[in-house]
Design a protein around this motif. Structure first.
Motif, mmCIF file in Angstrom:
data_model
loop_
_atom_site.group_PDB
_atom_site.id
_atom_site.type_symbol
_atom_site.label_atom_id
_atom_site.label_comp_id
_atom_site.label_asym_id
_atom_site.label_seq_id
_atom_site.Cartn_x
_atom_site.Cartn_y
_atom_site.Cartn_z
ATOM 1 N N ILE A 54 41.010 35.516 36.269
ATOM 2 C CA ILE A 54 41.391 35.996 37.785
ATOM 3 C C ILE A 54 42.937 36.225 37.717
ATOM 4 N N LEU A 55 43.253 37.529 38.023
ATOM 5 C CA LEU A 55 44.842 37.857 38.051
ATOM 6 C C LEU A 55 45.498 38.039 39.517
ATOM 7 N N ILE A 56 46.431 37.192 39.732
ATOM 8 C CA ILE A 56 47.126 37.567 41.124
ATOM 9 C C ILE A 56 48.598 37.986 40.836
ATOM 10 N N VAL A 96 48.418 42.373 44.400
ATOM 11 C CA VAL A 96 47.389 42.866 43.669
ATOM 12 C C VAL A 96 46.560 41.769 43.052
ATOM 13 N N TYR A 97 45.385 41.464 43.423
ATOM 14 C CA TYR A 97 44.454 40.861 42.892
ATOM 15 C C TYR A 97 42.975 41.430 42.411
ATOM 16 N N HIS A 156 32.612 44.897 34.981
ATOM 17 C CA HIS A 156 33.509 45.661 35.973
ATOM 18 C C HIS A 156 34.598 44.687 36.528
ATOM 19 N N PHE A 157 35.695 45.367 37.157
ATOM 20 C CA PHE A 157 36.269 44.328 37.713
ATOM 21 C C PHE A 157 36.622 44.776 39.072
ATOM 22 N N LEU A 158 36.651 43.676 40.186
ATOM 23 C CA LEU A 158 36.861 43.941 41.739
ATOM 24 C C LEU A 158 38.617 43.875 41.989
ATOM 25 N N CYS A 159 39.195 44.559 42.570
ATOM 26 C CA CYS A 159 40.642 44.539 42.767
ATOM 27 C C CYS A 159 40.876 45.087 44.294
#
Ligand SMILES: Cc1cc2nc3c(=O)[nH]c(=O)nc-3n(C[C@H](O)[C@H](O)[C@H](O)COP(=O)(O)OP(=O)(O)OC[C@H]3O[C@@H](n4cnc5c(N)ncnc54)[C@H](O)[C@@H]3O)c2cc1C
Length: 184
Positions: free
Chosen positions: A42-44, A49-50, A57-60
């Motif tokens: 997980i990137l914040i 933007v996270y 896939h990715f959820l952003c």
């Protein structure tokens, strides 16, 4: 029992309670990346933007700036948030994300507690009136605990296994706010 999510405030008004919860639109983008990144955590980002991996896939998501974050806006996906904020932010951090492609997108309402961005849980207004709402975009993760605690409160008149009294509606007027800084 008012568990009306983003719509809890008008319902609370019908029993004379003013809940500081407003529907605030958030657009969610499901994106694919041609370069597989299987261990992506997980990137914040500091911009708010996270992103998190959802299978292949990715959820952003990013929250709009405060001046644009008005109540009850129509649920139209804000593609400009992806093009102008999310995409450049992610591409700068992770070059492979330059080639991101939006596969799917939707908009929904955060049930945004404008005072401390936390859930409001407990008795409120008339003696037989309760609320569990205002989780401000992180209610899914709270739901097992809140469900259990509310069941105890309704059946026994008290919390037994989980003490959720810090989230009581009374805190909103007593100044004992529980400010959640992780809500974007
Ligand atoms: C884009 C987006 C991303 C999110 N991501 C996350 C995440 O990663 N992790 C997380 O934990 N949470 C996340 N959330 C937040 C999470 O979805 C909510 O916190 C959670 O759904 C709140 O649950 P709730 O039961 O309080 O309200 P809801 O799920 O909104 O349920 C309220 C229900 O009450 C009904 N209702 C309203 N008024 C009335 C009425 N007068 N009479 C009868 N029924 C009524 C509504 O129809 C609805 O079914 C996200 C939300 C959004 C919008």
């Amino acid at each position: 029992m008012n568990a009306g999510g983003a719509w809890c405030a008008p319902l609370a008004k019908s029993v004379g309670v003013d809940l500081p919860v407003r529907p605030r639109r958030r657009s969610a983008f499901v994106v694919s990346c041609p370069t597989p990144i299987p261990d992506m955590p997980i990137l914040i980002d500091t911009s708010g933007v996270y992103l998190r991996r959802e299978q292949n896939h990715f959820l952003c998501i990013v929250s709009p700036s405060a001046e644009r974050d008005l109540d009850s806006l129509p649920l139209d996906v804000q593609f400009s948030e992806f093009d102008e904020i999310i995409w450049p932010t992610l591409a700068e951090r992770i070059p492979a994300f330059e080639a991101l492609r939006v596969e799917h997108a939707w908009a929904g309402y955060y049930e945004y507690n404008i005072l401390d961005q936390n859930g409001i849980v407990g008795q409120s207004g008339p003696e037989n009136s309760f609320v569990a709402a205002g989780f401000s975009g992180h209610g899914m993760m709270h739901s097992p605990g809140v469900g259990r605690a509310m069941a105890e409160l309704l059946a026994f008149g008290e919390f037994r296994t989980l003490d959720l009294s810090p989230l009581s509606p009374a805190r909103l007027s007593s100044g004992q706010l529980v400010i959640e800084e992780g809500v974007y």
